[in-house]
Motif scaffolding. Structure first.
Motif, PDB file in Angstrom:
ATOM      1  N   ASN A 140      60.146  29.702 -63.969  1.00  0.00           N
ATOM      2  CA  ASN A 140      60.021  30.991 -64.126  1.00  0.00           C
ATOM      3  C   ASN A 140      59.367  31.583 -62.742  1.00  0.00           C
ATOM      4  OD1 ASN A 140      60.426  31.545 -66.594  1.00  0.00           O
ATOM      5  ND2 ASN A 140      58.300  30.578 -67.206  1.00  0.00           N
ATOM      6  N   LEU A 141      59.634  30.788 -61.261  1.00  0.00           N
ATOM      7  CA  LEU A 141      58.957  31.581 -60.433  1.00  0.00           C
ATOM      8  C   LEU A 141      59.630  32.897 -59.621  1.00  0.00           C
ATOM      9  CD1 LEU A 141      57.226  30.503 -57.940  1.00  0.00           C
ATOM     10  CD2 LEU A 141      59.217  30.260 -57.066  1.00  0.00           C
ATOM     11  N   PRO A 142      58.309  34.020 -59.631  1.00  0.00           N
ATOM     12  CA  PRO A 142      59.025  35.102 -59.741  1.00  0.00           C
ATOM     13  C   PRO A 142      59.517  34.854 -57.599  1.00  0.00           C
ATOM     14  CG  PRO A 142      56.880  35.908 -59.605  1.00  0.00           C
ATOM     15  CD  PRO A 142      57.008  33.354 -59.788  1.00  0.00           C
ATOM     16  N   ASP A 143      60.859  35.952 -57.624  1.00  0.00           N
ATOM     17  CA  ASP A 143      61.596  35.951 -56.742  1.00  0.00           C
ATOM     18  C   ASP A 143      60.981  35.853 -55.367  1.00  0.00           C
ATOM     19  OD1 ASP A 143      64.022  36.198 -58.539  1.00  0.00           O
ATOM     20  OD2 ASP A 143      64.299  38.282 -58.516  1.00  0.00           O
ATOM     21  N   SER A 144      59.595  37.258 -55.314  1.00  0.00           N
ATOM     22  CA  SER A 144      59.188  37.236 -54.279  1.00  0.00           C
ATOM     23  C   SER A 144      58.930  35.748 -53.272  1.00  0.00           C
ATOM     24  CB  SER A 144      58.159  37.692 -53.980  1.00  0.00           C
ATOM     25  OG  SER A 144      58.830  39.409 -54.524  1.00  0.00           O
ATOM     26  N   LEU A 145      57.883  34.498 -54.581  1.00  0.00           N
ATOM     27  CA  LEU A 145      57.662  33.617 -54.196  1.00  0.00           C
ATOM     28  C   LEU A 145      58.794  33.106 -54.018  1.00  0.00           C
ATOM     29  CD1 LEU A 145      54.905  33.465 -56.981  1.00  0.00           C
ATOM     30  CD2 LEU A 145      54.554  33.594 -54.357  1.00  0.00           C
ATOM     31  N   ASP A 146      59.781  32.705 -53.969  1.00  0.00           N
ATOM     32  CA  ASP A 146      60.917  31.697 -53.807  1.00  0.00           C
ATOM     33  C   ASP A 146      61.210  31.881 -52.324  1.00  0.00           C
ATOM     34  OD1 ASP A 146      62.968  29.875 -54.604  1.00  0.00           O
ATOM     35  OD2 ASP A 146      64.684  31.416 -54.138  1.00  0.00           O
ATOM     36  N   GLY A 147      60.933  30.329 -51.255  1.00  0.00           N
ATOM     37  CA  GLY A 147      60.936  30.318 -50.386  1.00  0.00           C
ATOM     38  C   GLY A 147      59.639  29.996 -49.638  1.00  0.00           C
ATOM     39  N   PHE A 148      58.612  30.799 -50.643  1.00  0.00           N
ATOM     40  CA  PHE A 148      56.828  30.593 -50.053  1.00  0.00           C
ATOM     41  C   PHE A 148      56.661  29.000 -49.871  1.00  0.00           C
ATOM     42  CE2 PHE A 148      52.223  30.979 -50.482  1.00  0.00           C
ATOM     43  CZ  PHE A 148      51.807  31.204 -49.936  1.00  0.00           C
ATOM     44  N   THR A 149      56.224  29.320 -48.546  1.00  0.00           N
ATOM     45  CA  THR A 149      55.605  28.052 -48.051  1.00  0.00           C
ATOM     46  C   THR A 149      54.331  27.608 -47.417  1.00  0.00           C
ATOM     47  OG1 THR A 149      55.689  28.994 -45.545  1.00  0.00           O
ATOM     48  CG2 THR A 149      57.798  28.034 -46.913  1.00  0.00           C
ATOM     49  N   ILE A 150      54.024  26.132 -47.856  1.00  0.00           N
ATOM     50  CA  ILE A 150      52.400  25.737 -47.535  1.00  0.00           C
ATOM     51  C   ILE A 150      52.467  24.549 -46.936  1.00  0.00           C
ATOM     52  CG2 ILE A 150      50.574  25.085 -48.562  1.00  0.00           C
ATOM     53  CD1 ILE A 150      51.248  26.880 -51.481  1.00  0.00           C
ATOM     54  N   ALA A 151      51.542  25.216 -45.506  1.00  0.00           N
ATOM     55  CA  ALA A 151      51.131  23.515 -45.017  1.00  0.00           C
ATOM     56  C   ALA A 151      50.157  23.049 -45.651  1.00  0.00           C
ATOM     57  CB  ALA A 151      51.291  24.076 -43.157  1.00  0.00           C
ATOM     58  N   GLN A 152      50.316  22.230 -46.123  1.00  0.00           N
ATOM     59  CA  GLN A 152      49.017  20.409 -46.164  1.00  0.00           C
ATOM     60  C   GLN A 152      48.951  19.683 -45.023  1.00  0.00           C
ATOM     61  OE1 GLN A 152      49.739  18.353 -49.388  1.00  0.00           O
ATOM     62  NE2 GLN A 152      47.933  17.518 -49.775  1.00  0.00           N
ATOM     63  N   ILE A 246      43.590  34.842 -55.947  1.00  0.00           N
ATOM     64  CA  ILE A 246      45.061  35.353 -56.229  1.00  0.00           C
ATOM     65  C   ILE A 246      46.085  36.676 -54.641  1.00  0.00           C
ATOM     66  CG2 ILE A 246      46.237  36.649 -57.920  1.00  0.00           C
ATOM     67  CD1 ILE A 246      44.405  36.207 -59.609  1.00  0.00           C
ATOM     68  N   LEU A 247      46.360  35.719 -54.019  1.00  0.00           N
ATOM     69  CA  LEU A 247      47.455  36.372 -53.726  1.00  0.00           C
ATOM     70  C   LEU A 247      48.320  37.137 -54.173  1.00  0.00           C
ATOM     71  CD1 LEU A 247      48.018  32.808 -50.960  1.00  0.00           C
ATOM     72  CD2 LEU A 247      46.146  34.690 -51.151  1.00  0.00           C
ATOM     73  N   ASP A 248      48.630  37.882 -53.565  1.00  0.00           N
ATOM     74  CA  ASP A 248      49.688  39.459 -53.480  1.00  0.00           C
ATOM     75  C   ASP A 248      50.778  38.838 -52.556  1.00  0.00           C
ATOM     76  OD1 ASP A 248      51.395  41.531 -54.555  1.00  0.00           O
ATOM     77  OD2 ASP A 248      49.757  43.028 -55.037  1.00  0.00           O
ATOM     78  N   VAL A 249      51.960  38.414 -53.104  1.00  0.00           N
ATOM     79  CA  VAL A 249      53.308  37.953 -52.362  1.00  0.00           C
ATOM     80  C   VAL A 249      54.164  39.099 -52.345  1.00  0.00           C
ATOM     81  CG1 VAL A 249      54.402  36.280 -50.963  1.00  0.00           C
ATOM     82  CG2 VAL A 249      52.376  36.033 -51.929  1.00  0.00           C
ATOM     83  N   ASN A 250      54.736  40.035 -51.926  1.00  0.00           N
ATOM     84  CA  ASN A 250      55.246  41.416 -51.902  1.00  0.00           C
ATOM     85  C   ASN A 250      55.328  41.356 -53.677  1.00  0.00           C
ATOM     86  OD1 ASN A 250      55.998  40.943 -49.255  1.00  0.00           O
ATOM     87  ND2 ASN A 250      57.157  39.760 -49.910  1.00  0.00           N
ATOM     88  N   GLY A 251      53.937  42.256 -54.558  1.00  0.00           N
ATOM     89  CA  GLY A 251      53.863  41.687 -55.696  1.00  0.00           C
ATOM     90  C   GLY A 251      53.775  40.870 -56.434  1.00  0.00           C
ATOM     91  N   ALA A 252      54.326  40.018 -56.046  1.00  0.00           N
ATOM     92  CA  ALA A 252      53.941  38.725 -56.599  1.00  0.00           C
ATOM     93  C   ALA A 252      52.960  38.262 -56.805  1.00  0.00           C
ATOM     94  CB  ALA A 252      55.440  37.813 -56.863  1.00  0.00           C
ATOM     95  N   LYS A 253      52.131  37.763 -57.660  1.00  0.00           N
ATOM     96  CA  LYS A 253      50.564  37.355 -57.710  1.00  0.00           C
ATOM     97  C   LYS A 253      50.815  35.452 -57.983  1.00  0.00           C
ATOM     98  CE  LYS A 253      49.560  41.388 -58.346  1.00  0.00           C
ATOM     99  NZ  LYS A 253      48.093  41.469 -57.883  1.00  0.00           N
ATOM    100  N   LEU A 254      49.987  34.658 -56.205  1.00  0.00           N
ATOM    101  CA  LEU A 254      50.202  33.381 -56.463  1.00  0.00           C
ATOM    102  C   LEU A 254      48.155  32.721 -56.723  1.00  0.00           C
ATOM    103  CD1 LEU A 254      51.279  31.109 -56.170  1.00  0.00           C
ATOM    104  CD2 LEU A 254      51.437  31.452 -53.803  1.00  0.00           C
TER     105      LEU A 254
END
Length: 375
Positions: A140-152, A246-254
């Protein structure tokens, strides 16, 4: 008492190794004397770490520290070799009713091998970490978060050994990945702020559109905790203490959730509180947990968390020893683990603690996590 033990215990193992490997050889007494001297010097490396690395290390050239690490790593391998040789020798005597032949050849061979392996292990420990790419499918990942990258980045352990020059390159390579967000999962530095501040300043140059988030590790608690907690925000890092953002990523919440380290209990500081950290996150929000240690991951998986990013174990650092590290950390040591609906990823460490400066078969890493829609 602790200061005495940190000198005495290494001497005991050093002398055992010397007697086991070199005492009865045919090497010239001068050579044996030099070996004994080097063994006694190198066994004091742990004490050197505790007393010298907190502010006076600038009096020792970096090359000198690296060579000292190599000597110490050689000795560690020789101690293990001595145990192995004595065990094999015991079996040999039981079966053949005689001692192992050629003690001089055995000693010289083991010394040569230990020196070469320690050199390789020290090089692996100090070299730049490889990039490890991880795709994380999320239901159920929102479309706006598909491809979101995190460098750890994890377990940087900025110190006289892993100094500013190394971290500058780590930051450059991390920025080159162009991540959407950076997560720094604890054990950032070893030492006092006045001694180590210059070594962590490169972190200020980390760039990501949605920010750089950090949490404490157990090593933050050992030296200058309050000063480092005040310093990290000045390096453009948002430090999460049993809290979330909470981040707002093009309308999707993360939701980025961060908890404190269990070491806090020893110093009467705020203990990890996942319930508090998750409180107020709207239902259905994709949540990512930053937790330095992995011991309580099964408890955290009971909450609606899609991904946990952790470190602490350094992956075990040496192949074979990682199985012991896995037992100590309740079954988790490196790479990914599926716990119910939560994926746990354990970073092998971007650096390592200077007190055990060797890697064999388990490299360090910079992790690039990409969130993906789960089919």
């Amino acid at each position: 008492m602790q200061q005495v033990l940190i000198h005495v215990i290494p001497i005991f193992f050093a002398l055992y190794m010397y007697v086991s490997l070199f005492h009865k050889t045919r090497l010239h007494w001068v050579i044996r004397g030099v070996l004994l001297f080097l063994i006694l010097i190198s066994c004091q490396y742990p004490a050197f770490c505790r007393s010298f690395f907190v502010g006076y290390d600038d009096r020792v050239p970096h090359l000198g520290i690296v060579l000292y690490c190599w000597l110490f790593s050689t000795q560690l391998l020789l101690v293990l070799a001595a145990f192995a040789k004595d065990f094999v020798g015991l079996i040999y005597r039981l079966v053949r009713k005689t001692k192992l032949p050629h003690p001089t050849t055995t000693a010289v061979s083991l010394l040569s091998i230990a020196m070469l392996v320690a050199a390789f292990g020290s090089y692996s420990a100090l070299s730049q970490p490889p990039i490890y790419r991880l795709d994380v499918p999320i239901k159920n990942l929102p479309d706006s978060l598909d491809g979101f990258t995190i460098a750890q980045l994890s377990d940087i352990h900025a110190s006289p050994l892993l100094d500013r020059s190394r971290l500058v390159k780590v930051v450059e390579r991390t920025n080159a990945l162009k991540p959407d967000m950076v997560a720094v999962t604890g054990d950032i530095v070893d030492g006092k702020t006045e001694a180590r501040l210059q070594d962590v300043l490169p972190l200020k140059e980390l760039h990501a559109p949605y920010g750089v988030f950090a949490i404490e590790g157990n090593h933050e608690h050992y030296v200058d905790y309050d000063a480092w907690m005040a310093t990290y925000p000045t390096l453009n890092m948002t430090v999460l203490h049993n809290s979330h953002q909470i981040l707002d990523v093009n309308g999707a919440k993360l939701a980025i959730v961060g908890i404190t380290d269990p070491m806090a209990a020893r110093y009467h500081r705020e203990y990890p509180d996942i319930k508090k950290a998750m409180s107020g996150i709207p239902e259905g929000t994709v949540s990512i947990l930053l937790s330095h240690q992995v011991k309580y991951s099964r408890d955290y998986a009971k909450y609606p968390i899609a991904l946990q990013l952790s470190g602490h174990t350094h992956g075990g650092q040496i192949f074979g020893m990682h199985w012991l590290a896995q037992i100590i950390n309740k079954g988790f040591v490196k790479d990914k683990y599926q716990i119910g609906d939560m994926l746990l990823y354990v970073n092998r460490g971007t650096g390592l603690w200077y007190g055990f400066p060797i890697r064999l078969g388990i490299p360090s890493e910079i992790t690039l996590v990409t969130l993906k829609k789960k089919n």
